[in-house]
Design a protein around this motif. Structure first.
Motif, PDB file in Angstrom:
ATOM      1  N   LEU A  10       1.526  14.096 -13.506  1.00  0.00           N
ATOM      2  CA  LEU A  10       0.350  14.665 -14.174  1.00  0.00           C
ATOM      3  C   LEU A  10       0.247  16.159 -13.912  1.00  0.00           C
ATOM      4  CD1 LEU A  10      -2.347  11.909 -13.529  1.00  0.00           C
ATOM      5  CD2 LEU A  10      -1.317  12.527 -15.708  1.00  0.00           C
ATOM      6  N   SER A  11       0.580  16.536 -12.665  1.00  0.00           N
ATOM      7  CA  SER A  11       0.540  17.957 -12.324  1.00  0.00           C
ATOM      8  C   SER A  11       1.557  18.733 -13.155  1.00  0.00           C
ATOM      9  CB  SER A  11       0.827  18.140 -10.826  1.00  0.00           C
ATOM     10  OG  SER A  11       0.855  19.507 -10.480  1.00  0.00           O
ATOM     11  N   GLN A  12       2.768  18.162 -13.290  1.00  0.00           N
ATOM     12  CA  GLN A  12       3.798  18.820 -14.092  1.00  0.00           C
ATOM     13  C   GLN A  12       3.396  18.887 -15.564  1.00  0.00           C
ATOM     14  OE1 GLN A  12       7.454  16.727 -13.322  1.00  0.00           O
ATOM     15  NE2 GLN A  12       7.599  17.440 -11.215  1.00  0.00           N
ATOM     16  N   LEU A  13       2.806  17.777 -16.071  1.00  0.00           N
ATOM     17  CA  LEU A  13       2.346  17.773 -17.455  1.00  0.00           C
ATOM     18  C   LEU A  13       1.240  18.796 -17.663  1.00  0.00           C
ATOM     19  CD1 LEU A  13       2.252  13.944 -18.292  1.00  0.00           C
ATOM     20  CD2 LEU A  13       3.772  15.656 -19.276  1.00  0.00           C
ATOM     21  N   ASN A  14       0.355  18.887 -16.658  1.00  0.00           N
ATOM     22  CA  ASN A  14      -0.735  19.856 -16.743  1.00  0.00           C
ATOM     23  C   ASN A  14      -0.203  21.281 -16.799  1.00  0.00           C
ATOM     24  OD1 ASN A  14      -3.576  20.541 -16.696  1.00  0.00           O
ATOM     25  ND2 ASN A  14      -3.262  21.215 -14.591  1.00  0.00           N
ATOM     26  N   GLU A  15       0.797  21.543 -15.951  1.00  0.00           N
ATOM     27  CA  GLU A  15       1.403  22.875 -15.964  1.00  0.00           C
ATOM     28  C   GLU A  15       2.105  23.133 -17.295  1.00  0.00           C
ATOM     29  OE1 GLU A  15       1.165  25.359 -13.794  1.00  0.00           O
ATOM     30  OE2 GLU A  15      -0.275  24.083 -12.753  1.00  0.00           O
ATOM     31  N   GLN A  16       2.770  22.091 -17.824  1.00  0.00           N
ATOM     32  CA  GLN A  16       3.454  22.233 -19.105  1.00  0.00           C
ATOM     33  C   GLN A  16       2.442  22.505 -20.217  1.00  0.00           C
ATOM     34  OE1 GLN A  16       5.878  18.871 -20.196  1.00  0.00           O
ATOM     35  NE2 GLN A  16       6.676  19.847 -22.015  1.00  0.00           N
ATOM     36  N   LEU A  17       1.311  21.766 -20.186  1.00  0.00           N
ATOM     37  CA  LEU A  17       0.271  21.977 -21.185  1.00  0.00           C
ATOM     38  C   LEU A  17      -0.318  23.379 -21.081  1.00  0.00           C
ATOM     39  CD1 LEU A  17      -1.622  18.551 -21.126  1.00  0.00           C
ATOM     40  CD2 LEU A  17      -0.237  19.475 -22.972  1.00  0.00           C
ATOM     41  N   LYS A  18      -0.466  23.844 -19.845  1.00  0.00           N
ATOM     42  CA  LYS A  18      -0.978  25.205 -19.651  1.00  0.00           C
ATOM     43  C   LYS A  18      -0.022  26.228 -20.265  1.00  0.00           C
ATOM     44  CE  LYS A  18      -3.698  24.558 -15.414  1.00  0.00           C
ATOM     45  NZ  LYS A  18      -3.795  24.907 -13.975  1.00  0.00           N
ATOM     46  N   ASN A  66       0.826  -1.209   0.000  1.00  0.00           N
ATOM     47  CA  ASN A  66       0.000   0.000   0.000  1.00  0.00           C
ATOM     48  C   ASN A  66       0.861   1.260   0.000  1.00  0.00           C
ATOM     49  OD1 ASN A  66      -2.436  -1.341  -0.064  1.00  0.00           O
ATOM     50  ND2 ASN A  66      -2.705  -1.351   2.156  1.00  0.00           N
ATOM     51  N   GLN A  67       1.956   1.198   0.753  1.00  0.00           N
ATOM     52  CA  GLN A  67       2.890   2.331   0.758  1.00  0.00           C
ATOM     53  C   GLN A  67       3.483   2.555  -0.632  1.00  0.00           C
ATOM     54  OE1 GLN A  67       5.874   1.659   3.851  1.00  0.00           O
ATOM     55  NE2 GLN A  67       5.050   3.408   4.972  1.00  0.00           N
ATOM     56  N   GLU A  68       3.889   1.454  -1.278  1.00  0.00           N
ATOM     57  CA  GLU A  68       4.466   1.559  -2.626  1.00  0.00           C
ATOM     58  C   GLU A  68       3.450   2.130  -3.608  1.00  0.00           C
ATOM     59  OE1 GLU A  68       5.692  -2.369  -3.511  1.00  0.00           O
ATOM     60  OE2 GLU A  68       7.395  -2.366  -2.115  1.00  0.00           O
ATOM     61  N   LEU A  69       2.204   1.626  -3.531  1.00  0.00           N
ATOM     62  CA  LEU A  69       1.162   2.107  -4.437  1.00  0.00           C
ATOM     63  C   LEU A  69       0.845   3.577  -4.176  1.00  0.00           C
ATOM     64  CD1 LEU A  69      -1.278  -0.951  -4.446  1.00  0.00           C
ATOM     65  CD2 LEU A  69       0.260  -0.228  -6.283  1.00  0.00           C
ATOM     66  N   THR A  70       0.832   3.940  -2.883  1.00  0.00           N
ATOM     67  CA  THR A  70       0.586   5.337  -2.539  1.00  0.00           C
ATOM     68  C   THR A  70       1.693   6.231  -3.077  1.00  0.00           C
ATOM     69  OG1 THR A  70      -0.591   4.702  -0.511  1.00  0.00           O
ATOM     70  CG2 THR A  70       0.243   6.959  -0.630  1.00  0.00           C
ATOM     71  N   LYS A  71       2.937   5.748  -2.946  1.00  0.00           N
ATOM     72  CA  LYS A  71       4.074   6.512  -3.471  1.00  0.00           C
ATOM     73  C   LYS A  71       3.993   6.628  -4.989  1.00  0.00           C
ATOM     74  CE  LYS A  71       9.127   6.606  -3.622  1.00  0.00           C
ATOM     75  NZ  LYS A  71      10.383   5.905  -3.266  1.00  0.00           N
ATOM     76  N   GLU A 118       3.634   9.934  -7.134  1.00  0.00           N
ATOM     77  CA  GLU A 118       4.569  10.288  -8.207  1.00  0.00           C
ATOM     78  C   GLU A 118       3.820  10.527  -9.519  1.00  0.00           C
ATOM     79  OE1 GLU A 118       7.247   7.014  -8.217  1.00  0.00           O
ATOM     80  OE2 GLU A 118       8.467   7.769  -6.539  1.00  0.00           O
ATOM     81  N   LYS A 119       2.816   9.658  -9.801  1.00  0.00           N
ATOM     82  CA  LYS A 119       2.021   9.835 -11.014  1.00  0.00           C
ATOM     83  C   LYS A 119       1.246  11.148 -10.968  1.00  0.00           C
ATOM     84  CE  LYS A 119       3.138   5.996 -13.069  1.00  0.00           C
ATOM     85  NZ  LYS A 119       3.981   6.034 -14.294  1.00  0.00           N
ATOM     86  N   ASN A 120       0.694  11.436  -9.786  1.00  0.00           N
ATOM     87  CA  ASN A 120      -0.036  12.699  -9.638  1.00  0.00           C
ATOM     88  C   ASN A 120       0.888  13.893  -9.848  1.00  0.00           C
ATOM     89  OD1 ASN A 120      -2.523  11.526  -9.148  1.00  0.00           O
ATOM     90  ND2 ASN A 120      -2.267  11.507  -6.928  1.00  0.00           N
TER      91      ASN A 120
END
Length: 275
Positions: free
Chosen positions: A143-151, A129-134, A138-140
């Motif tokens: 995605l946040s960085q990609l979203n900012e890049q797309l913006k 669960n810790q690994e999946l949460t991590k 990381e994916k979030n």
């Protein structure tokens, strides 16, 4: 998968030997200690995933030891062994959330094996669960960085389009302001651009924009366009709608995107016959 280490802590050496024999057929690394204080050092060095401690020990009892063990390795599964007389005290400690299970002495070997097996499963599930949460975090973040890049890219694209639109508007205003007629024709014979001076000189309206020149231009002018397409830039004196002037023709690439075409410029003559 990480190797499971189990730390048994009991001040009776024979109990530790008995526990080691009990789990000799399992793929665990068995650690033992006869002292709670010594066991804390082992936890620091070996980082066991399962910690099993007797309750009654000299120097420090099992509950206090496991509380300290929690500080050293909070993700370890903690189990306590206790006689019947200590049950109430130990249950109070369990309720504090620091101890996973109470096993009474003398224990049933099968019950102890099942408890340890369940504790290992619990630990592995917790770590997964810790690994999946991590991974999710990381994916979030990605995605946040990609979203900012797309913006940023969208803003840059929007700014560029606004700039081009403004430049095109300025270009149109400039061409409308000059006193010579300008018309753009693509290689398919469609009028793709015209300025206000040409409309006035030729007596056209904006409805001709996008129309085929063969439907409204005189044959002599159409032949002039073909000559420009075939031979390059040329000029000739023309009379358009009774307006005399000098007609300049030039081939033009990349007109209206990737199209090629011909640009015509009509310069009216003054009363002295000069352009």
């Amino acid at each position: 998968m990480e190797k499971i280490k189990i730390l048994f802590v009991d001040d009776e050496e024979y109990i530790l030997k008995s526990l080691k024999r009990l789990f000799a057929d399992k793929d665990y690394t068995i650690l033992t200690s006869t002292s709670g204080f010594e066991a804390l050092d082992i936890i620091q060095e070996e980082s066991p995933q399962i910690i099993v401690s007797d309750y009654r020990m000299p120097g420090i009892n099992g509950v206090d030891f496991l509380r300290k063990a929690y500080i050293r390795k909070p993700d370890a599964i903690r189990i306590i062994l206790s006689g019947y007389a200590d049950t109430a005290v130990v249950i109070e400690a369990i309720n504090e959330g620091r101890i996973y299970k109470l096993i009474q002495k003398p224990w049933n070997e099968d019950e102890l094996k099942i408890t340890i097996s369940n504790a290992v499963d619990r630990y592995l599930l917790y770590k997964r669960n810790q690994e999946l949460t991590k991974e999710l975090s990381e994916k979030n973040e990605e995605l946040s960085q990609l979203n900012e890049q797309l913006k940023r890219l969208l803003k840059e694209k929007t700014d560029l389009l606004e700039f081009k639109s403004q430049a095109l508007s300025n270009f149109q205003n400039i061409l409308n302001a000059i006193p010579v007629g300008v018309i753009g024709i693509d290689y398919e014979g469609m009028m793709v651009y015209v300025n206000e001076a040409w409309l006035k000189i030729a007596g056209f309206d904006w409805g001709y924009l996008g129309a085929y020149i063969g439907d409204f231009l005189p044959e002599q002018l159409i032949n002039f366009v073909e000559n420009v397409k075939n031979n390059g830039s040329c000029q000739q004196y023309f009379s358009i709608n009774k307006n005399k002037g000098k007609l300049l023709g030039s081939p033009l690439n990349n007109i209206m995107g990737e199209q090629r075409g011909v640009i015509l410029t009509f310069i009216p003559l003054d009363e002295h016959g000069r352009a």
